[in-house]
Design a protein around this motif. Structure first.
Motif, PDB file in Angstrom:
ATOM      1  N   ARG A  27       0.822  -1.207   0.000  1.00  0.00           N
ATOM      2  CA  ARG A  27       0.000   0.000   0.000  1.00  0.00           C
ATOM      3  C   ARG A  27       0.859   1.262   0.000  1.00  0.00           C
ATOM      4  O   ARG A  27       0.432   2.325  -0.432  1.00  0.00           O
ATOM      5  CB  ARG A  27      -0.914   0.005   1.221  1.00  0.00           C
ATOM      6  N   LEU A  28       2.084   1.128   0.517  1.00  0.00           N
ATOM      7  CA  LEU A  28       2.986   2.280   0.555  1.00  0.00           C
ATOM      8  C   LEU A  28       3.311   2.798  -0.839  1.00  0.00           C
ATOM      9  O   LEU A  28       3.654   3.966  -1.018  1.00  0.00           O
ATOM     10  CB  LEU A  28       4.287   1.906   1.278  1.00  0.00           C
ATOM     11  N   LEU A  29       3.202   1.933  -1.852  1.00  0.00           N
ATOM     12  CA  LEU A  29       3.496   2.365  -3.225  1.00  0.00           C
ATOM     13  C   LEU A  29       2.493   3.389  -3.727  1.00  0.00           C
ATOM     14  O   LEU A  29       2.734   4.032  -4.735  1.00  0.00           O
ATOM     15  CB  LEU A  29       3.501   1.147  -4.156  1.00  0.00           C
ATOM     16  N   GLY A  30       1.364   3.513  -3.019  1.00  0.00           N
ATOM     17  CA  GLY A  30       0.357   4.464  -3.462  1.00  0.00           C
ATOM     18  C   GLY A  30       0.426   5.815  -2.781  1.00  0.00           C
ATOM     19  O   GLY A  30      -0.420   6.675  -3.043  1.00  0.00           O
ATOM     20  N   ASN A  31       1.434   6.042  -1.915  1.00  0.00           N
ATOM     21  CA  ASN A  31       1.464   7.336  -1.229  1.00  0.00           C
ATOM     22  C   ASN A  31       1.895   8.440  -2.189  1.00  0.00           C
ATOM     23  O   ASN A  31       2.445   8.193  -3.257  1.00  0.00           O
ATOM     24  CB  ASN A  31       2.353   7.283   0.016  1.00  0.00           C
ATOM     25  N   LYS A  32       1.659   9.678  -1.787  1.00  0.00           N
ATOM     26  CA  LYS A  32       1.831  10.817  -2.684  1.00  0.00           C
ATOM     27  C   LYS A  32       3.276  11.011  -3.122  1.00  0.00           C
ATOM     28  O   LYS A  32       3.541  11.375  -4.267  1.00  0.00           O
ATOM     29  CB  LYS A  32       1.302  12.089  -2.010  1.00  0.00           C
ATOM     30  N   ALA A  33       4.223  10.792  -2.218  1.00  0.00           N
ATOM     31  CA  ALA A  33       5.631  10.992  -2.564  1.00  0.00           C
ATOM     32  C   ALA A  33       6.067  10.012  -3.651  1.00  0.00           C
ATOM     33  O   ALA A  33       6.731  10.401  -4.627  1.00  0.00           O
ATOM     34  CB  ALA A  33       6.500  10.829  -1.319  1.00  0.00           C
ATOM     35  N   VAL A  34       5.688   8.749  -3.506  1.00  0.00           N
ATOM     36  CA  VAL A  34       6.064   7.746  -4.501  1.00  0.00           C
ATOM     37  C   VAL A  34       5.377   8.037  -5.832  1.00  0.00           C
ATOM     38  O   VAL A  34       5.984   7.914  -6.902  1.00  0.00           O
ATOM     39  CB  VAL A  34       5.708   6.330  -3.997  1.00  0.00           C
ATOM     40  N   ARG A  35       4.123   8.434  -5.785  1.00  0.00           N
ATOM     41  CA  ARG A  35       3.402   8.739  -7.022  1.00  0.00           C
ATOM     42  C   ARG A  35       4.004   9.956  -7.719  1.00  0.00           C
ATOM     43  O   ARG A  35       4.067  10.016  -8.949  1.00  0.00           O
ATOM     44  CB  ARG A  35       1.925   8.950  -6.705  1.00  0.00           C
ATOM     45  N   PHE A  36       4.442  10.951  -6.932  1.00  0.00           N
ATOM     46  CA  PHE A  36       5.101  12.128  -7.502  1.00  0.00           C
ATOM     47  C   PHE A  36       6.368  11.722  -8.241  1.00  0.00           C
ATOM     48  O   PHE A  36       6.605  12.128  -9.390  1.00  0.00           O
ATOM     49  CB  PHE A  36       5.425  13.120  -6.388  1.00  0.00           C
ATOM     50  N   LEU A  37       7.209  10.916  -7.599  1.00  0.00           N
ATOM     51  CA  LEU A  37       8.455  10.482  -8.223  1.00  0.00           C
ATOM     52  C   LEU A  37       8.189   9.592  -9.433  1.00  0.00           C
ATOM     53  O   LEU A  37       8.888   9.680 -10.443  1.00  0.00           O
ATOM     54  CB  LEU A  37       9.316   9.740  -7.196  1.00  0.00           C
ATOM     55  N   ALA A  38       7.174   8.732  -9.336  1.00  0.00           N
ATOM     56  CA  ALA A  38       6.856   7.842 -10.451  1.00  0.00           C
ATOM     57  C   ALA A  38       6.394   8.620 -11.676  1.00  0.00           C
ATOM     58  O   ALA A  38       6.741   8.301 -12.810  1.00  0.00           O
ATOM     59  CB  ALA A  38       5.784   6.839 -10.027  1.00  0.00           C
ATOM     60  N   ALA A  39       5.611   9.686 -11.449  1.00  0.00           N
ATOM     61  CA  ALA A  39       5.104  10.481 -12.568  1.00  0.00           C
ATOM     62  C   ALA A  39       6.212  11.267 -13.249  1.00  0.00           C
ATOM     63  O   ALA A  39       6.142  11.544 -14.449  1.00  0.00           O
ATOM     64  CB  ALA A  39       4.010  11.433 -12.078  1.00  0.00           C
ATOM     65  N   ARG A  40       7.268  11.609 -12.495  1.00  0.00           N
ATOM     66  CA  ARG A  40       8.327  12.465 -13.040  1.00  0.00           C
ATOM     67  C   ARG A  40       9.632  11.718 -13.257  1.00  0.00           C
ATOM     68  O   ARG A  40      10.673  12.328 -13.461  1.00  0.00           O
ATOM     69  CB  ARG A  40       8.561  13.651 -12.091  1.00  0.00           C
ATOM     70  N   VAL A  41       9.583  10.395 -13.249  1.00  0.00           N
ATOM     71  CA  VAL A  41      10.817   9.612 -13.311  1.00  0.00           C
ATOM     72  C   VAL A  41      11.581   9.874 -14.612  1.00  0.00           C
ATOM     73  O   VAL A  41      12.813   9.937 -14.619  1.00  0.00           O
ATOM     74  CB  VAL A  41      10.508   8.112 -13.132  1.00  0.00           C
ATOM     75  N   MET A  42      10.882  10.058 -15.733  1.00  0.00           N
ATOM     76  CA  MET A  42      11.582  10.266 -16.997  1.00  0.00           C
ATOM     77  C   MET A  42      12.279  11.616 -17.025  1.00  0.00           C
ATOM     78  O   MET A  42      13.405  11.739 -17.519  1.00  0.00           O
ATOM     79  CB  MET A  42      10.602  10.155 -18.159  1.00  0.00           C
ATOM     80  N   GLU A  43      11.626  12.648 -16.488  1.00  0.00           N
ATOM     81  CA  GLU A  43      12.258  13.964 -16.444  1.00  0.00           C
ATOM     82  C   GLU A  43      13.461  13.967 -15.494  1.00  0.00           C
ATOM     83  O   GLU A  43      14.484  14.583 -15.790  1.00  0.00           O
ATOM     84  CB  GLU A  43      11.250  15.025 -16.005  1.00  0.00           C
ATOM     85  N   ILE A  44      13.332  13.263 -14.352  1.00  0.00           N
ATOM     86  CA  ILE A  44      14.463  13.150 -13.423  1.00  0.00           C
ATOM     87  C   ILE A  44      15.634  12.457 -14.110  1.00  0.00           C
ATOM     88  O   ILE A  44      16.795  12.885 -14.004  1.00  0.00           O
ATOM     89  CB  ILE A  44      14.040  12.392 -12.154  1.00  0.00           C
ATOM     90  N   TYR A  45      15.329  11.409 -14.827  1.00  0.00           N
ATOM     91  CA  TYR A  45      16.373  10.669 -15.549  1.00  0.00           C
ATOM     92  C   TYR A  45      17.042  11.560 -16.598  1.00  0.00           C
ATOM     93  O   TYR A  45      18.275  11.581 -16.726  1.00  0.00           O
ATOM     94  CB  TYR A  45      15.747   9.446 -16.209  1.00  0.00           C
ATOM     95  N   LEU A  46      16.251  12.320 -17.334  1.00  0.00           N
ATOM     96  CA  LEU A  46      16.794  13.162 -18.400  1.00  0.00           C
ATOM     97  C   LEU A  46      17.710  14.254 -17.880  1.00  0.00           C
ATOM     98  O   LEU A  46      18.738  14.556 -18.483  1.00  0.00           O
ATOM     99  CB  LEU A  46      15.645  13.799 -19.192  1.00  0.00           C
ATOM    100  N   VAL A  47      17.355  14.851 -16.762  1.00  0.00           N
ATOM    101  CA  VAL A  47      18.018  16.078 -16.334  1.00  0.00           C
ATOM    102  C   VAL A  47      19.152  15.839 -15.337  1.00  0.00           C
ATOM    103  O   VAL A  47      19.993  16.722 -15.138  1.00  0.00           O
ATOM    104  CB  VAL A  47      16.982  17.043 -15.723  1.00  0.00           C
ATOM    105  N   HIS A  48      19.217  14.664 -14.729  1.00  0.00           N
ATOM    106  CA  HIS A  48      20.118  14.518 -13.579  1.00  0.00           C
ATOM    107  C   HIS A  48      21.586  14.691 -13.957  1.00  0.00           C
ATOM    108  O   HIS A  48      22.347  15.353 -13.244  1.00  0.00           O
ATOM    109  CB  HIS A  48      19.883  13.166 -12.883  1.00  0.00           C
ATOM    110  N   GLN A  49      22.014  14.125 -15.075  1.00  0.00           N
ATOM    111  CA  GLN A  49      23.431  14.198 -15.428  1.00  0.00           C
ATOM    112  C   GLN A  49      23.862  15.626 -15.732  1.00  0.00           C
ATOM    113  O   GLN A  49      24.905  16.098 -15.261  1.00  0.00           O
ATOM    114  CB  GLN A  49      23.719  13.294 -16.634  1.00  0.00           C
ATOM    115  N   VAL A  50      23.041  16.340 -16.509  1.00  0.00           N
ATOM    116  CA  VAL A  50      23.357  17.719 -16.860  1.00  0.00           C
ATOM    117  C   VAL A  50      23.347  18.606 -15.617  1.00  0.00           C
ATOM    118  O   VAL A  50      24.226  19.467 -15.447  1.00  0.00           O
ATOM    119  CB  VAL A  50      22.362  18.244 -17.916  1.00  0.00           C
ATOM    120  N   TRP A  51      22.377  18.411 -14.731  1.00  0.00           N
ATOM    121  CA  TRP A  51      22.317  19.224 -13.521  1.00  0.00           C
ATOM    122  C   TRP A  51      23.523  18.969 -12.621  1.00  0.00           C
ATOM    123  O   TRP A  51      24.057  19.903 -12.006  1.00  0.00           O
ATOM    124  CB  TRP A  51      21.027  18.952 -12.765  1.00  0.00           C
TER     125      TRP A  51
END
Length: 294
Positions: free
Chosen positions: A202-226
């Motif tokens: 059930r913890l997979l449904g909390n807001k923090a995990v859902r936030f990270l899951a929705a933005r995982v591709m953008e985090i992946y794209l930007v992390h190296q450059v940042w």
């Protein structure tokens, strides 16, 4: 994801040119022709197909994965159109046969050391497509949605299948074609879908995990450059004797900045493009009308 990709490519060009001008030629571009080739491959998302290894990870190196995905984004509508013409039994047999052939023979078909080639991930793609279809079909059945024990068993089976794919090939000494350990997102989606209301999952449904899951591709794209930006900032402040940024503070900048940039790419950039598109649509008919009157 493409506008976010282009935005990060522009960020990467700025920081790489800055690094080259400040004594790091290995981070920059060798010549205008080299820059043009890298930029063309990044814009057209073809860098993962490059025969020269030096061009597969240039500008924003992590974007090779987006390049590989682009091939499957184009392939999916064509493949689904073909599968819809088959009966369900024939479609399942076709997918199983293709997966078997690919897992058995794919390692010998690809150039040695070409770990970014899109074909390398074809078995994973076919498997994900099949499992995703199963996921959709099963969740449409109310009896399955209410059968917690059945879903718990299926979640356990899929989780075991995931670990088998990572560890079994090395133990059995069979050639494994996925170079990074096969982090199988489709399988974990199935585990989540089958057992999300069971105990700790059930913890997979909390807001923090859902936030990270929705933005995982953008985090992946930007992390190296940042990370490059933060390192350049740290060195610049140290050179000017303004501030000695500690390692802990650098990591805080990296984490917070990555999340903020991912949020901007995920929400602000699409809205900005929508506003620009609407303004352009309003402007174009007026220009046509004026031209017609003239």
């Amino acid at each position: 994801i493409y506008p976010a990709h282009i935005a990060v490519v522009l960020m990467a060009i700025v920081v790489r040119v800055w690094s080259q001008l400040h004594g790091k030629p290995e981070c920059g571009f060798h010549s205008p022709a080299d820059f043009g080739k890298q930029l063309l491959q990044s814009v057209t998302l073809t860098q993962s197909w490059a025969l020269e290894e030096t061009y597969r990870f240039r500008i924003n190196g992590v974007a090779w994965f987006i390049s590989a995905l682009a091939f499957y984004w184009l392939l999916t509508p064509l493949l689904l159109a073909g599968l819809r013409r088959l009966r369900r039994g024939a479609a399942i047999f076709a997918v199983a046969a293709v997966c078997t052939v690919l897992y058995a023979y794919m390692p010998g078909w690809l150039p040695a050391g070409h770990t970014t080639h899109p074909f390398l991930y074809l078995p994973l793609y076919v498997e994900g497509l099949a499992l995703g279809s199963l996921y959709v079909l099963l969740l449409q059945k109310p009896a399955f949605a209410q059968a917690k024990t059945t879903r718990a068993v299926m979640a356990t089976v899929f989780a075991e299948f995931y670990f088998w794919q990572i560890y079994a090939p090395a133990q059995l000494r069979v050639p494994w074609l996925l170079p990074y350990g096969a982090t199988e997102v489709p399988i974990w989606l199935l585990v989540f879908g089958f057992a999300q209301d069971l105990g700790p999952l059930r913890l997979l449904g909390n807001k923090a995990v859902r936030f990270l899951a929705a933005r995982v591709m953008e985090i992946y794209l930007v992390h190296q450059v940042w990370f490059l930006y933060v390192d350049e900032l740290r060195e610049g402040l140290l050179r000017r004797e303004l501030f000695a940024m500690s390692t802990d503070l650098r990591e805080v900048f990296r984490l917070v900045g990555t999340l903020v940039l991912a949020e901007l790419l995920h929400t602000v950039l699409p809205r900005l493009l929508t506003v620009c598109g609407n303004a352009l649509r309003k402007w174009l008919p007026q220009r046509k009308e004026i031209s017609h009157v003239r």
